[in-house]
Motif scaffolding. Structure first.
Motif, mmCIF file in Angstrom:
data_model
loop_
_atom_site.group_PDB
_atom_site.id
_atom_site.type_symbol
_atom_site.label_atom_id
_atom_site.label_comp_id
_atom_site.label_asym_id
_atom_site.label_seq_id
_atom_site.Cartn_x
_atom_site.Cartn_y
_atom_site.Cartn_z
ATOM 1 N N VAL A 144 43.978 8.398 -0.447
ATOM 2 C CA VAL A 144 44.097 9.135 0.969
ATOM 3 C C VAL A 144 44.485 10.474 0.716
ATOM 4 O O VAL A 144 43.816 11.433 1.366
ATOM 5 C CB VAL A 144 45.061 8.380 1.846
ATOM 6 C CG1 VAL A 144 45.437 9.081 2.983
ATOM 7 C CG2 VAL A 144 44.732 6.957 2.343
ATOM 8 N N GLN A 145 45.482 10.848 -0.310
ATOM 9 C CA GLN A 145 45.869 12.175 -0.283
ATOM 10 C C GLN A 145 44.607 13.013 -1.040
ATOM 11 O O GLN A 145 44.414 14.125 -0.848
ATOM 12 C CB GLN A 145 47.012 12.254 -1.383
ATOM 13 C CG GLN A 145 48.478 11.970 -0.514
ATOM 14 C CD GLN A 145 49.399 12.081 -1.548
ATOM 15 O OE1 GLN A 145 49.427 12.395 -2.734
ATOM 16 N NE2 GLN A 145 50.857 11.864 -0.714
ATOM 17 N N ALA A 189 42.274 13.673 1.955
ATOM 18 C CA ALA A 189 42.922 14.240 3.179
ATOM 19 C C ALA A 189 43.315 16.001 2.669
ATOM 20 O O ALA A 189 43.244 16.846 3.439
ATOM 21 C CB ALA A 189 43.944 13.614 3.798
ATOM 22 N N LEU A 206 40.545 18.278 2.073
ATOM 23 C CA LEU A 206 39.671 18.443 3.354
ATOM 24 C C LEU A 206 40.619 19.419 4.288
ATOM 25 O O LEU A 206 39.860 20.327 4.728
ATOM 26 C CB LEU A 206 39.573 17.089 3.928
ATOM 27 C CG LEU A 206 38.403 17.064 5.029
ATOM 28 C CD1 LEU A 206 37.207 17.583 4.010
ATOM 29 C CD2 LEU A 206 38.369 15.555 5.377
ATOM 30 N N VAL A 207 41.865 19.366 4.399
ATOM 31 C CA VAL A 207 42.584 20.256 4.922
ATOM 32 C C VAL A 207 42.360 21.695 4.729
ATOM 33 O O VAL A 207 42.044 22.592 5.530
ATOM 34 C CB VAL A 207 44.122 19.825 5.212
ATOM 35 C CG1 VAL A 207 44.876 20.966 5.830
ATOM 36 C CG2 VAL A 207 44.168 18.763 6.132
ATOM 37 N N ASP A 228 40.406 5.005 5.358
ATOM 38 C CA ASP A 228 41.069 5.522 6.555
ATOM 39 C C ASP A 228 40.114 5.979 7.441
ATOM 40 O O ASP A 228 39.391 6.362 8.161
ATOM 41 C CB ASP A 228 42.096 6.625 6.155
ATOM 42 C CG ASP A 228 41.554 7.529 5.375
ATOM 43 O OD1 ASP A 228 40.514 7.656 4.862
ATOM 44 O OD2 ASP A 228 42.320 8.571 5.242
#
Length: 180
Positions: A98-99, A102, A105-106, A180
């Protein structure tokens, strides 16, 4: 402007089909993400190892040494350590997957606007998203490989890992995908 109609002429001139261009772009983006991972391997290793290291150290080394092992007997403590290690590896893979999707992407949506460069690749936008998920899955598998040896080094009680390779090689890639 001339229109090239026949397939043999297109291939002779160096044109690719849309599918071939999309696959080449997909692999190029994936290799780029893995190259970035290679350059930031220290950050990746610290982010991957710290939480499992502390968890395993406290529950499988410190608690049994001070007489507070979970389960009461040495056999129960070993069973707990064995169960804990499987959960720690799985949790590390999930969090890292997930990290890995995410956090970059941020940044890509942030100031650098790098996401715009990715979307301009000769592939559909959903293909860019699938590539990010594939990169996260690869990082999650690497995280599992990094955390797995902790079972042999840290616990004070023996950890009895019975590995069924067929199950591991089937389930690990599925578990690595950040759903997710």
């Amino acid at each position: 402007m001339t229109v090239v109609g026949d397939l043999a002429t297109q291939r002779a001139m160096g044109f690719r089909s849309a599918r071939t261009a999309a696959l080449v772009a997909f692999w190029a983006l994936l290799l780029r993400d893995l190259r970035v991972l290679e350059k930031t391997i220290v950050v990746f290793a610290v982010r991957t190892i710290m939480q499992p290291l502390l968890l395993v150290f406290v529950f499988t080394y410190v608690f049994p040494k001070i007489g507070q092992g979970v389960g009461g007997s040495a056999q129960s403590e070993a069973a707990f350590s064995t169960l804990l290690m499987a959960g720690v590896v799985a949790t590390s893979m999930i969090f890292q997957g997930v990290q890995a999707v995410a956090l970059p992407l941020v940044q890509e949506f942030g100031y650098t606007r790098e996401i715009e460069d990715r979307v301009m690749a000769p592939m559909p936008v959903w293909g860019v998203a699938v590539e990010k998920i594939a990169a996260g899955a690869v990082q999650a598998l690497i995280a599992g490989l990094v955390v797995f040896p902790l079972a042999a080094v840290i616990p004070a009680t023996p950890v009895h890992l019975h590995i069924h390779w067929l199950f591991l090689l089937t389930i690990a890639p599925i578990a690595a995908v950040p759903w997710d």
